[in-house]
Structures are given as C-alpha cells and as structure tokens.
Design a protein around this motif. Structure first.
Motif, PDB file in Angstrom:
ATOM      1  N   ASP A   1       0.653  -1.211   0.056  1.00  0.00           N
ATOM      2  CA  ASP A   1       0.176   0.026  -0.026  1.00  0.00           C
ATOM      3  C   ASP A   1       0.875   1.239  -0.003  1.00  0.00           C
ATOM      4  OD1 ASP A   1      -2.290  -1.421  -0.089  1.00  0.00           O
ATOM      5  OD2 ASP A   1      -2.767  -1.301   2.069  1.00  0.00           O
TER       6      ASP A   1
ATOM      7  N   PHE B   1       3.800   1.651  -1.177  1.00  0.00           N
ATOM      8  CA  PHE B   1       4.453   1.647  -2.788  1.00  0.00           C
ATOM      9  C   PHE B   1       3.370   2.338  -3.447  1.00  0.00           C
ATOM     10  CE2 PHE B   1       8.430   0.060  -3.927  1.00  0.00           C
ATOM     11  CZ  PHE B   1       9.067  -0.382  -2.598  1.00  0.00           C
ATOM     12  N   ARG B   2       1.966   1.780  -3.434  1.00  0.00           N
ATOM     13  CA  ARG B   2       0.679   2.332  -4.177  1.00  0.00           C
ATOM     14  C   ARG B   2       0.656   3.619  -3.953  1.00  0.00           C
ATOM     15  NH1 ARG B   2      -3.743  -0.896  -2.864  1.00  0.00           N
ATOM     16  NH2 ARG B   2      -4.881  -0.285  -4.611  1.00  0.00           N
ATOM     17  N   THR B   3       0.506   4.047  -2.712  1.00  0.00           N
ATOM     18  CA  THR B   3       0.504   5.625  -2.372  1.00  0.00           C
ATOM     19  C   THR B   3       1.553   6.646  -3.133  1.00  0.00           C
ATOM     20  OG1 THR B   3       1.318   5.748  -0.128  1.00  0.00           O
ATOM     21  CG2 THR B   3      -0.920   5.103  -0.293  1.00  0.00           C
ATOM     22  N   LEU B   4       2.748   5.962  -3.167  1.00  0.00           N
ATOM     23  CA  LEU B   4       3.846   6.616  -3.902  1.00  0.00           C
ATOM     24  C   LEU B   4       3.955   6.565  -5.333  1.00  0.00           C
ATOM     25  CD1 LEU B   4       6.845   5.866  -1.527  1.00  0.00           C
ATOM     26  CD2 LEU B   4       5.539   8.002  -1.494  1.00  0.00           C
ATOM     27  N   GLY B   5       2.908   6.021  -5.870  1.00  0.00           N
ATOM     28  CA  GLY B   5       2.379   5.959  -7.546  1.00  0.00           C
ATOM     29  C   GLY B   5       3.156   4.819  -7.985  1.00  0.00           C
ATOM     30  N   ALA B   6       3.609   3.843  -7.234  1.00  0.00           N
ATOM     31  CA  ALA B   6       4.372   2.551  -7.776  1.00  0.00           C
ATOM     32  C   ALA B   6       3.536   2.088  -8.985  1.00  0.00           C
ATOM     33  CB  ALA B   6       4.714   1.748  -6.975  1.00  0.00           C
TER      34      ALA B   6
ATOM     35  N   GLN C   1       6.950  -2.091 -10.779  1.00  0.00           N
ATOM     36  CA  GLN C   1       7.781  -1.586  -9.673  1.00  0.00           C
ATOM     37  C   GLN C   1       7.768  -2.219  -8.274  1.00  0.00           C
ATOM     38  OE1 GLN C   1       6.860   2.359 -10.371  1.00  0.00           O
ATOM     39  NE2 GLN C   1       8.531   3.314 -11.066  1.00  0.00           N
TER      40      GLN C   1
ATOM     41  N   SER D   1      -6.701   8.273  -0.134  1.00  0.00           N
ATOM     42  CA  SER D   1      -5.438   8.054  -0.805  1.00  0.00           C
ATOM     43  C   SER D   1      -5.479   7.370  -1.972  1.00  0.00           C
ATOM     44  CB  SER D   1      -4.368   7.550   0.201  1.00  0.00           C
ATOM     45  OG  SER D   1      -4.779   6.165   0.550  1.00  0.00           O
ATOM     46  N   GLY D   2      -6.627   6.364  -2.051  1.00  0.00           N
ATOM     47  CA  GLY D   2      -6.901   5.796  -3.329  1.00  0.00           C
ATOM     48  C   GLY D   2      -6.386   4.305  -3.173  1.00  0.00           C
ATOM     49  N   VAL D   3      -5.863   3.815  -1.674  1.00  0.00           N
ATOM     50  CA  VAL D   3      -5.669   2.501  -1.295  1.00  0.00           C
ATOM     51  C   VAL D   3      -6.828   1.821  -1.552  1.00  0.00           C
ATOM     52  CG1 VAL D   3      -4.839   0.942   0.354  1.00  0.00           C
ATOM     53  CG2 VAL D   3      -3.685   3.048  -0.266  1.00  0.00           C
TER      54      VAL D   3
ATOM     55  N   ARG E   1     -10.108   6.924  -8.198  1.00  0.00           N
ATOM     56  CA  ARG E   1      -9.039   6.434  -7.343  1.00  0.00           C
ATOM     57  C   ARG E   1      -7.594   6.117  -7.808  1.00  0.00           C
ATOM     58  NH1 ARG E   1      -8.882  -0.227  -5.990  1.00  0.00           N
ATOM     59  NH2 ARG E   1      -7.170  -0.236  -4.723  1.00  0.00           N
TER      60      ARG E   1
ATOM     61  N   LEU F   1      -4.045   7.851  -6.366  1.00  0.00           N
ATOM     62  CA  LEU F   1      -2.718   6.786  -5.941  1.00  0.00           C
ATOM     63  C   LEU F   1      -1.586   7.805  -6.534  1.00  0.00           C
ATOM     64  CD1 LEU F   1      -3.601   3.171  -6.415  1.00  0.00           C
ATOM     65  CD2 LEU F   1      -2.910   4.586  -4.334  1.00  0.00           C
ATOM     66  N   GLY F   2      -0.807   7.995  -5.603  1.00  0.00           N
ATOM     67  CA  GLY F   2       0.385   8.709  -6.090  1.00  0.00           C
ATOM     68  C   GLY F   2       0.541  10.208  -6.089  1.00  0.00           C
TER      69      GLY F   2
ATOM     70  N   TYR G   1       0.834  10.343   2.060  1.00  0.00           N
ATOM     71  CA  TYR G   1       0.356   9.428   3.288  1.00  0.00           C
ATOM     72  C   TYR G   1       1.367   8.697   3.827  1.00  0.00           C
ATOM     73  CZ  TYR G   1      -3.011   5.692   4.848  1.00  0.00           C
ATOM     74  OH  TYR G   1      -3.809   5.244   5.707  1.00  0.00           O
TER      75      TYR G   1
ATOM     76  N   ASN H   1       8.413   7.557  -9.510  1.00  0.00           N
ATOM     77  CA  ASN H   1       7.993   8.550 -10.606  1.00  0.00           C
ATOM     78  C   ASN H   1       8.796   9.049 -11.614  1.00  0.00           C
ATOM     79  OD1 ASN H   1       4.989   8.774  -9.703  1.00  0.00           O
ATOM     80  ND2 ASN H   1       5.912   9.164  -7.804  1.00  0.00           N
TER      81      ASN H   1
END
Lengths: 267, 272
Positions: A157, A159-164, A168, B69-71, B87, B91-92, B96, B120
């Motif tokens: 999660d 990683f996902r919130t960092l946009g992975a 990746q 956050s989109g999780v 969502r 995310l990204g 968070y 990114n």
C-alpha cells in the motif's frame, strides 16, 4: 588477542559436530569388524577410503560429468521456477492453469519416466538434465511463490500511495522480500539435484557417478559404489555451500524485514 | 469560543469555502464484510489547514485515509483531492504516512527517502538533491547513508515523513505518525512537525488517539464515533491562544477543548 580468542571459540563450537561424525565413522569401522560383515555387503570406512585413493582419477572423471549435468539442470530449474512463480503471482489465470500441471509433474514417479526419456530424447545429457529439472524446479517454485506472497500488505500500500506501478512493486519490493524463502527452496533443490543426476544416469548413460555406481554394483564392487556415494555427497555439499554463500551475500545486501534468528536452545 | 460550538452536530463545513478546499469528502460510506465501517462522512480541508481526526479504535479513521489516498475504492459518496476524483488518479498524488514507518531494510536513509521520486521517474541526481535540501530540516542530514536498523524510532518516523512529503503533493495524510514513540520523543516531534508544516501550505489530515496531540497540532478537530464510523463533532481550535500559552497542558483554552472532546468520546463508550 581478541581474534585468537574468537578463533578458539569457533573451534570449541565445532567440537560436537566433528566428534559425532568421527564417532559414527569409528563405530561403523568397529562394528563391521566385530560382527564380521563381508566387505562386499558393507565395506568399512577404511576400505572405502582406500578405494577413493586407488581410483581417484576415475572418480574425478565421472564426477565432472555428473557435476556438469547437475549445474546445467539446477540453472535451468532456477530460470524456469523464476518464470513460473512470476506468472503465478502476476495472474490468477496463470496460477489456475500452471499450478495443477506443476503438481501433476511431481506425482509422476520419475523412476518410471527416466527409461522413457532415454527412448524419447536419447542417452546424451538432455535426458539427465530433464530428470534433474523435474526434481529441482518444484521446491524452488513453491518457496518462491510463498516468498513473493509473503510481502507485507502495508508495504505494498505504501508503494501504491507513492504511485508505484505493479511492475515496480514486483521488482523493488516483492523480489527482495522473497529472497529468504527463495534461498530456502534453493537449498532443498541443491541437495536433490545430484539425486536427479544419478537417476538420470542410471537408466542410460556411459559416464557419470550414477553410471559408475550401477556398473560397480552389478559387479559386487561395493567399496566403489560407496566411494562414488562419498564423492556425490561432497558434490551436493559443495553446491549447498555455494547456495548458502550466495544467500549470505544477498541477504546482507537485502536484509529481510524481520531478521531475528530464533534458537530456543541458546540463552 | 463557546461550549455550544464545541458540541455542534456535524453538518457541513461552515469554515472552509468548499470551492477552495484541497480535499473534499462528500457522503462517503464504506462497508466491509456486511458491516458498515463508515457512514455518510463529509469533510473538507482547505489549503494550509491542519485537521485532526480523533476517535476510538474501530471508528474507521484509517479506512477513511485509505479511501482518500486511493488505497481503497470509494463505492459510496465521492472524494476529490485538488481536482482528482478517481482512485487511480489519487494514488501517487496524495501523500500518506502510515502508522508504521515501513522503511525498506535494504535501502539507506537517502534511498528510502527518495523512493517516491524514484518510482515517478525522477532521476537519482535530482532526487538526491531534493533529499539533501530537506535533510537538515528533518534532522537526518548526518544519517543519510545509514541503514534503517541503525536509527532510533523518532528518526525512522522522520525519514518516513520525508519520504511521504518529498513528492510535494497538496494533500498530506498522517496516520498516528507518533503512535509508537515514547512520550518525550513524541512531544519534540510534534513541535517539530508544526514548524515543518507551518509554511508548507498543504491540506493536512492527522489521525490520532491522542487528544492533546490533536489540540496542539490541528486548526480543527473532527471527533468520530464508531459503529458505523461517522463524524459527530467539528471543533475549532484557537491556534494563536494555544501556541502563545507557555504551558499547553494547563492553558484554559486547551482544558476546555479537551474536556469537550473527552466528554464526547466517553459518551460513545457508554452507547457502545
């Protein structure tokens, strides 16, 4: 001062291991002598050692053949297992398709398959490599899938919130997380790989330790059979040690998330 | 501030112009396993505003952050963060910081900090430069080449926060960031966080159990109740009065707010 102290400590720690091994060898030697066992039934360690000395060149020549087959089969297994586990992790469809096939492949008694393989692909190295792969890819796939799945959901999660991207996450998180499990499977595979090689050689070959054992066994040269077993064990241990060394190096670079070693006996 | 406003039923945000809100949550509900975790939650947070969510365990605070956050996928209601509604878009693009520091044990402090930039596509040179620029402020300049196991708990949290804020998203979510720390470290990190975020101009949402932490850090405190999780009060905190008072824990403003919140929380205990 400090170094010599720690060397001394290491030596003391190894005393039980060496003592037990020596005791077993001595007991074997003494029991064969005391119970008057025929050497063609069970040769004592001294006779096996003498046989190794006498036919050292011969043993090495065949050990090289077996070692080459083992290394090739083992390497193919790692690549195959890596691909299969990635596929299984990546897609449920692949998992549903591949998993039953993998398990079915392990239910085939390889002893019955090996003679057929000789007929299908001939007596060259291919048949042995196929048998080795059948023996070794399974523990690697199972442990690798478990390792890739063992990744912490919270980490995923994060990683996902960092946009992975999924790729990746796979490369930068799941693969490093899977290493401890992967090496556990690799150790099992390293040991059984030589058994695969011997079985492959047993059913159709003109070289290798397995072939040597079969011929010597047929001529009641039991000491030679045991000499080949000793060399085979050393081969397996060397491969095992190489895996352990690689594991140590890799896990130092990629330490596991939880890395406490629990030994209940140590205080 | 009057006692009445502390206990006002939450209806909509009177104090934030919804049009300018960076974060807008409207009528969000969430069910899991046939149990209602969140019910009709609405809130908005403007630029430069710090909002704390306070409530007992199981009132859906963390679920709400996962939705923002989109999780987690929003199935009921809608969430808009700076114009991002879907969502996958969010995310990204929402920073968070989770409860645990979740530092990767095989990466150095610098490598952990720059993870979000690296994912990114920011090149290593540039991301290292951005890490170094903030390292002093985050008090980790001396440990950038250390491994996580060499750090104290407080340092690990600061690295985790740096990793979360480096991508420089307008919305920052903090889930119990100091929950696992000892009281003294927590206190100094709270003070530090105030300074770090003072000029950041972000919309910040902090989830916490600690009422004093909420009073110290937040401009506004939303009190949540469980079964199902919902917002039961929206309390304005007079930031000036608190930061100017010498002893925070005994200032009358703080005592008044704390009593109001604890009263709300204890009433929920009885109802449960």
């Amino acid at each position: 001062m400090n170094t010599s102290g720690s060397i001394k400590k290491a030596l003391i720690e190894w005393i039980p291991a060496v003592a037990v091994t020596l005791a077993l060898i001595v007991a074997w030697e003494v029991l064969v002598d005391v119970m008057d066992v025929q050497h063609w039934l069970l040769p004592p360690p001294s006779v096996i050692a003498a046989e190794i000395g006498d036919s050292f060149g011969f043993l090495m020549k065949h050990a090289r053949v077996t070692a080459a087959e083992t290394l090739l089969g083992f390497s193919i297994s790692i690549v195959l297992a890596g691909g299969l586990s990635s596929g299984i992790i990546w897609s449920r469809t692949v998992e549903r398709t591949v998993y039953p096939l993998i398990i079915t492949s392990q239910t085939i008694p390889i002893i019955t398959l090996a003679p057929l393989l000789i007929i299908w692909v001939g007596t060259d190295i291919t048949s042995k490599v196929i048998v080795i792969v059948l023996f070794t890819f399974f523990p690697i796939v199972i442990s690798l899938v478990a390792g890739l799945r063992s990744v912490d959901q919270e980490m995923v999660d994060m990683f996902r919130t960092l946009g992975a991207s999924p790729f990746q996450i796979f490369r930068k998180l799941m693969i490093p997380s899977a290493l401890p499990n992967f090496f556990a499977g690799l150790k099992v595979a390293a040991v059984v790989s030589v058994i695969g090689a011997v079985i492959g050689e047993w059913f159709g070959s003109s070289a290798g330790l397995g072939w040597m054992m079969k011929i010597a066994g047929g001529q009641f040269q039991t000491a030679r059979v045991f000499a080949a077993i000793v060399v085979l064990s050393i081969l397996a241990m060397a491969l095992f040690a190489a895996v352990v060394a690689t594991e140590k190096w890799m896990l130092k670079k990629y330490p596991p998330t939880a890395n406490r070693v629990i030994r209940l006996g140590d205080s | 501030m009057s006692q009445a406003s502390h206990q006002q039923e939450f209806s909509n945000n009177s104090n934030v112009d919804s049009e300018n809100a960076l974060l807008k949550v409207s009528g969000v509900g969430f069910d899991y396993d046939n149990a209602s975790i969140l019910d009709d939650v609405s809130l908005s947070v403007g630029r430069g505003e710090f909002v704390a969510l306070v409530g007992p365990s199981g009132c859906g605070k963390s679920t709400l952050l996962n939705l923002i956050s989109g999780v987690l996928e929003v199935r009921e209601g809608s969430i808009n963060t700076n114009g991002l509604v879907g969502r996958a878009e969010r995310l990204g693009n929402v920073s968070y910081m989770q409860q645990k520091d979740l530092l990767l044990p095989w990466r150095t402090v610098a490598e952990n900090s720059r993870l979000g930039l690296e994912l990114n596509g920011v090149n290593t040179a540039e991301s290292n430069e951005r890490v170094e620029k903030l390292a002093e402020l985050f008090d980790i300049a001396d440990v950038l080449d250390h491994m996580p196991w060499q750090l104290s708990g407080g340092m690990r949290q600061r690295v985790a926060l740096l990793r979360a804020v480096l991508p420089d998203n307008p919305v920052l979510l903090l889930d119990e960031p100091f929950g696992a720390l000892d009281a003294i470290t927590r206190r100094s990190l709270q003070q530090w966080l105030l300074n770090v975020l003072a000029t950041a101009d972000k919309a910040v949402v902090l989830v916490t159990h600690d009422v004093d932490e909420a009073i110290l850090l937040a401009d506004r405190i939303l009190v949540m109740a469980p079964n199902p999780g919902r917002i039961v009060a929206d309390i304005e905190v007079n930031v000036e009065a608190i930061t100017n008072s010498t002893d925070i824990s005994t200032s009358p403003e703080v005592i008044q707010i704390r009593t109001g919140i604890l009263d709300l929380l204890s009433r929920q205990e009885v109802v449960r």
